[in-house]
Design a protein around this motif. Structure first.
Motif, PDB file in Angstrom:
ATOM      1  N   GLY A 188       0.790  -1.229   0.000  1.00  0.00           N
ATOM      2  CA  GLY A 188       0.000   0.000   0.000  1.00  0.00           C
ATOM      3  C   GLY A 188       0.819   1.275   0.000  1.00  0.00           C
ATOM      4  O   GLY A 188       0.279   2.354   0.253  1.00  0.00           O
ATOM      5  N   TRP A 189       2.083   1.217  -0.332  1.00  0.00           N
ATOM      6  CA  TRP A 189       2.915   2.401  -0.452  1.00  0.00           C
ATOM      7  C   TRP A 189       4.114   2.088  -1.338  1.00  0.00           C
ATOM      8  O   TRP A 189       4.412   0.926  -1.607  1.00  0.00           O
ATOM      9  CB  TRP A 189       3.369   2.926   0.904  1.00  0.00           C
ATOM     10  CG  TRP A 189       4.063   1.941   1.795  1.00  0.00           C
ATOM     11  CD1 TRP A 189       3.475   0.978   2.557  1.00  0.00           C
ATOM     12  CD2 TRP A 189       5.473   1.824   2.040  1.00  0.00           C
ATOM     13  NE1 TRP A 189       4.428   0.275   3.256  1.00  0.00           N
ATOM     14  CE2 TRP A 189       5.659   0.777   2.977  1.00  0.00           C
ATOM     15  CE3 TRP A 189       6.593   2.517   1.574  1.00  0.00           C
ATOM     16  CZ2 TRP A 189       6.919   0.395   3.440  1.00  0.00           C
ATOM     17  CZ3 TRP A 189       7.852   2.143   2.040  1.00  0.00           C
ATOM     18  CH2 TRP A 189       8.003   1.101   2.966  1.00  0.00           C
ATOM     19  N   ALA A 190       4.743   3.140  -1.829  1.00  0.00           N
ATOM     20  CA  ALA A 190       5.884   2.968  -2.730  1.00  0.00           C
ATOM     21  C   ALA A 190       6.900   4.066  -2.477  1.00  0.00           C
ATOM     22  O   ALA A 190       6.597   5.098  -1.870  1.00  0.00           O
ATOM     23  CB  ALA A 190       5.427   3.002  -4.187  1.00  0.00           C
ATOM     24  N   THR A 191       8.109   3.842  -2.973  1.00  0.00           N
ATOM     25  CA  THR A 191       9.189   4.800  -2.768  1.00  0.00           C
ATOM     26  C   THR A 191       9.863   5.163  -4.090  1.00  0.00           C
ATOM     27  O   THR A 191       9.731   4.463  -5.099  1.00  0.00           O
ATOM     28  CB  THR A 191      10.268   4.226  -1.826  1.00  0.00           C
ATOM     29  OG1 THR A 191      10.787   3.016  -2.391  1.00  0.00           O
ATOM     30  CG2 THR A 191       9.709   3.965  -0.441  1.00  0.00           C
ATOM     31  N   ASP A 192      10.578   6.250  -4.053  1.00  0.00           N
ATOM     32  CA  ASP A 192      11.557   6.627  -5.083  1.00  0.00           C
ATOM     33  C   ASP A 192      12.872   6.756  -4.348  1.00  0.00           C
ATOM     34  O   ASP A 192      13.066   7.666  -3.541  1.00  0.00           O
ATOM     35  CB  ASP A 192      11.138   7.947  -5.736  1.00  0.00           C
ATOM     36  CG  ASP A 192      12.295   8.656  -6.456  1.00  0.00           C
ATOM     37  OD1 ASP A 192      13.349   8.029  -6.664  1.00  0.00           O
ATOM     38  OD2 ASP A 192      12.130   9.841  -6.783  1.00  0.00           O
ATOM     39  N   MET A 193      13.771   5.825  -4.604  1.00  0.00           N
ATOM     40  CA  MET A 193      15.044   5.765  -3.887  1.00  0.00           C
ATOM     41  C   MET A 193      16.149   6.374  -4.736  1.00  0.00           C
ATOM     42  O   MET A 193      17.033   5.689  -5.242  1.00  0.00           O
ATOM     43  CB  MET A 193      15.369   4.318  -3.515  1.00  0.00           C
ATOM     44  CG  MET A 193      14.298   3.640  -2.673  1.00  0.00           C
ATOM     45  SD  MET A 193      14.013   4.480  -1.091  1.00  0.00           S
ATOM     46  CE  MET A 193      15.571   4.170  -0.260  1.00  0.00           C
ATOM     47  N   GLY A 194      16.071   7.677  -4.957  1.00  0.00           N
ATOM     48  CA  GLY A 194      17.070   8.350  -5.779  1.00  0.00           C
ATOM     49  C   GLY A 194      16.953   8.005  -7.248  1.00  0.00           C
ATOM     50  O   GLY A 194      17.947   8.084  -7.979  1.00  0.00           O
ATOM     51  N   GLU A 195      15.761   7.661  -7.708  1.00  0.00           N
ATOM     52  CA  GLU A 195      15.563   7.202  -9.086  1.00  0.00           C
ATOM     53  C   GLU A 195      15.286   8.331 -10.064  1.00  0.00           C
ATOM     54  O   GLU A 195      15.483   8.178 -11.272  1.00  0.00           O
ATOM     55  CB  GLU A 195      14.431   6.184  -9.123  1.00  0.00           C
ATOM     56  CG  GLU A 195      14.720   4.922  -8.305  1.00  0.00           C
ATOM     57  CD  GLU A 195      13.461   4.178  -7.922  1.00  0.00           C
ATOM     58  OE1 GLU A 195      12.720   3.774  -8.839  1.00  0.00           O
ATOM     59  OE2 GLU A 195      13.208   4.004  -6.716  1.00  0.00           O
ATOM     60  N   VAL A 196      14.800   9.462  -9.559  1.00  0.00           N
ATOM     61  CA  VAL A 196      14.560  10.633 -10.403  1.00  0.00           C
ATOM     62  C   VAL A 196      15.737  11.601 -10.323  1.00  0.00           C
ATOM     63  O   VAL A 196      16.212  12.129 -11.321  1.00  0.00           O
ATOM     64  CB  VAL A 196      13.258  11.338  -9.983  1.00  0.00           C
ATOM     65  CG1 VAL A 196      13.076  12.649 -10.747  1.00  0.00           C
ATOM     66  CG2 VAL A 196      12.065  10.420 -10.225  1.00  0.00           C
ATOM     67  N   MET A 197      16.207  11.845  -9.119  1.00  0.00           N
ATOM     68  CA  MET A 197      17.397  12.654  -8.858  1.00  0.00           C
ATOM     69  C   MET A 197      18.220  11.901  -7.814  1.00  0.00           C
ATOM     70  O   MET A 197      17.655  11.282  -6.914  1.00  0.00           O
ATOM     71  CB  MET A 197      17.015  14.048  -8.338  1.00  0.00           C
ATOM     72  CG  MET A 197      16.202  14.865  -9.315  1.00  0.00           C
ATOM     73  SD  MET A 197      15.505  16.375  -8.560  1.00  0.00           S
ATOM     74  CE  MET A 197      16.998  17.197  -8.004  1.00  0.00           C
ATOM     75  N   PRO A 198      19.534  11.940  -7.911  1.00  0.00           N
ATOM     76  CA  PRO A 198      20.342  11.098  -7.020  1.00  0.00           C
ATOM     77  C   PRO A 198      20.225  11.447  -5.546  1.00  0.00           C
ATOM     78  O   PRO A 198      20.496  10.610  -4.691  1.00  0.00           O
ATOM     79  CB  PRO A 198      21.776  11.303  -7.527  1.00  0.00           C
ATOM     80  CG  PRO A 198      21.731  12.542  -8.334  1.00  0.00           C
ATOM     81  CD  PRO A 198      20.362  12.643  -8.909  1.00  0.00           C
ATOM     82  N   ASP A 199      19.798  12.680  -5.239  1.00  0.00           N
ATOM     83  CA  ASP A 199      19.681  13.089  -3.838  1.00  0.00           C
ATOM     84  C   ASP A 199      18.227  13.332  -3.435  1.00  0.00           C
ATOM     85  O   ASP A 199      17.944  14.076  -2.491  1.00  0.00           O
ATOM     86  CB  ASP A 199      20.505  14.345  -3.576  1.00  0.00           C
ATOM     87  CG  ASP A 199      20.029  15.542  -4.383  1.00  0.00           C
ATOM     88  OD1 ASP A 199      19.272  15.332  -5.368  1.00  0.00           O
ATOM     89  OD2 ASP A 199      20.395  16.675  -4.038  1.00  0.00           O
ATOM     90  N   LEU A 200      17.293  12.705  -4.148  1.00  0.00           N
ATOM     91  CA  LEU A 200      15.866  12.876  -3.863  1.00  0.00           C
ATOM     92  C   LEU A 200      15.257  11.529  -3.492  1.00  0.00           C
ATOM     93  O   LEU A 200      15.381  10.557  -4.248  1.00  0.00           O
ATOM     94  CB  LEU A 200      15.143  13.450  -5.085  1.00  0.00           C
ATOM     95  CG  LEU A 200      13.641  13.659  -4.943  1.00  0.00           C
ATOM     96  CD1 LEU A 200      13.337  14.717  -3.892  1.00  0.00           C
ATOM     97  CD2 LEU A 200      13.028  14.059  -6.291  1.00  0.00           C
ATOM     98  N   PHE A 201      14.573  11.498  -2.343  1.00  0.00           N
ATOM     99  CA  PHE A 201      13.965  10.266  -1.841  1.00  0.00           C
ATOM    100  C   PHE A 201      12.517  10.569  -1.460  1.00  0.00           C
ATOM    101  O   PHE A 201      12.246  11.550  -0.761  1.00  0.00           O
ATOM    102  CB  PHE A 201      14.745   9.733  -0.639  1.00  0.00           C
ATOM    103  CG  PHE A 201      16.164   9.375  -0.991  1.00  0.00           C
ATOM    104  CD1 PHE A 201      16.495   8.083  -1.344  1.00  0.00           C
ATOM    105  CD2 PHE A 201      17.154  10.358  -1.002  1.00  0.00           C
ATOM    106  CE1 PHE A 201      17.804   7.757  -1.691  1.00  0.00           C
ATOM    107  CE2 PHE A 201      18.459  10.044  -1.347  1.00  0.00           C
ATOM    108  CZ  PHE A 201      18.785   8.744  -1.697  1.00  0.00           C
ATOM    109  N   CYS A 202      11.589   9.727  -1.939  1.00  0.00           N
ATOM    110  CA  CYS A 202      10.167   9.980  -1.760  1.00  0.00           C
ATOM    111  C   CYS A 202       9.452   8.726  -1.271  1.00  0.00           C
ATOM    112  O   CYS A 202       9.877   7.599  -1.575  1.00  0.00           O
ATOM    113  CB  CYS A 202       9.511  10.415  -3.073  1.00  0.00           C
ATOM    114  SG  CYS A 202      10.330  11.792  -3.906  1.00  0.00           S
TER     115      CYS A 202
END
Length: 252
Positions: A188-202
């Motif tokens: 029920g949730w997901a992440t962005d582990m530096g996949e769009v920008m190397p220093d961005l985590f969502c």
């Protein structure tokens, strides 16, 4: 029936019950509507007469009625995205403040994530604005929304061609993306582990309609040299509370 405001609410509820019963049936006889709503037939006759006069119902042949053109005008110019944006604006501000970072509300459009609204907290900058579009496969919001897809729809998305690496962490292999989306669906949730920008985590969660389908997603985004998933997961309670409040405004 009680006097005053509660009595008026009762009339409104019954009127909406009649309209929804006709909507669900497509066309229906008044006895069928009365049975569906649990109302006396004479009451339904009186309500139908007023609704027909105002254009909210149409009387067809053989005693059938259907929704009328006035129902169309009620929704003219409205969109779910606009409702989500308005309902989410205050919640995003509270979410950004609670998590001390940026918060986003997004939907899936044209195989991309469209950001409907954004709230900023703190000094960090992000290159996102309302209306910005981002690839779905590499964002937390995108993975959450892809997790809502039926199998055939997901097959179409994953089979459309090569996915581009935006950073060294971007997952582009369709099989690996399918696994990430399955994980997002399961938990029920997901992440962005530096996949769009190397220093961005969502980290992102869905906003669900009355049927439980995720029609939008909320995320919070952190700028940092590195973060672990369990650090991002600490924001999940605030995200889920904010999503629940938006759902309560629009769908409950």
């Amino acid at each position: 029936m009680r006097e005053g405001g509660e009595g008026r609410v009762g009339v409104a509820d019954r009127t909406l019950d009649v309209l929804e019963a006709v909507r669900d049936a497509g066309t229906a006889s008044l006895p069928a509507v009365a049975a569906a709503c649990g109302l006396p037939l004479p009451t339904v006759h009186r309500m139908a007469k007023a609704l027909i006069e105002r254009g909210y119902l149409v009387a067809y042949r053989r005693g059938l009625c259907g929704l009328g053109p006035a129902c169309l005008t009620l929704g003219a110019g409205l969109s779910l995205n606009a409702m989500l944006r308005e309902a989410g604006a205050a919640e995003l501000k509270s979410l950004a403040r609670a998590c001390g970072t940026h918060a986003h509300l997004g939907v899936f459009e044209g195989d991309m994530v469209t950001y409907l609204a954004k709230a900023r907290h703190g000094r960090s900058e992000l290159p996102t604005t309302e209306g910005t579009q981002l690839e779905a496969y590499c964002s937390g919001i995108g993975k959450v929304l892809l997790a809502q897809f039926e199998a055939a729809e997901l097959d179409r998305y994953l089979g459309q061609g090569a996915f581009v690496s935006l950073t060294d962490a971007t997952v582009t292999d369709p099989a690996a993306l399918r696994a990430l989306i399955a994980t997002a669906r399961a938990r029920g949730w997901a992440t962005d582990m530096g996949e769009v920008m190397p220093d961005l985590f969502c980290v992102a969660v869905p906003v669900r309609d009355a049927a439980g389908h995720g029609v939008a997603a909320l995320s919070v985004s952190y700028r940092a040299p590195a973060m672990a998933e369990d650090e991002l997961a600490a924001s999940l309670p605030a995200l889920r509370e904010a999503a629940g409040r938006i759902e309560a405004k629009l769908f409950r």
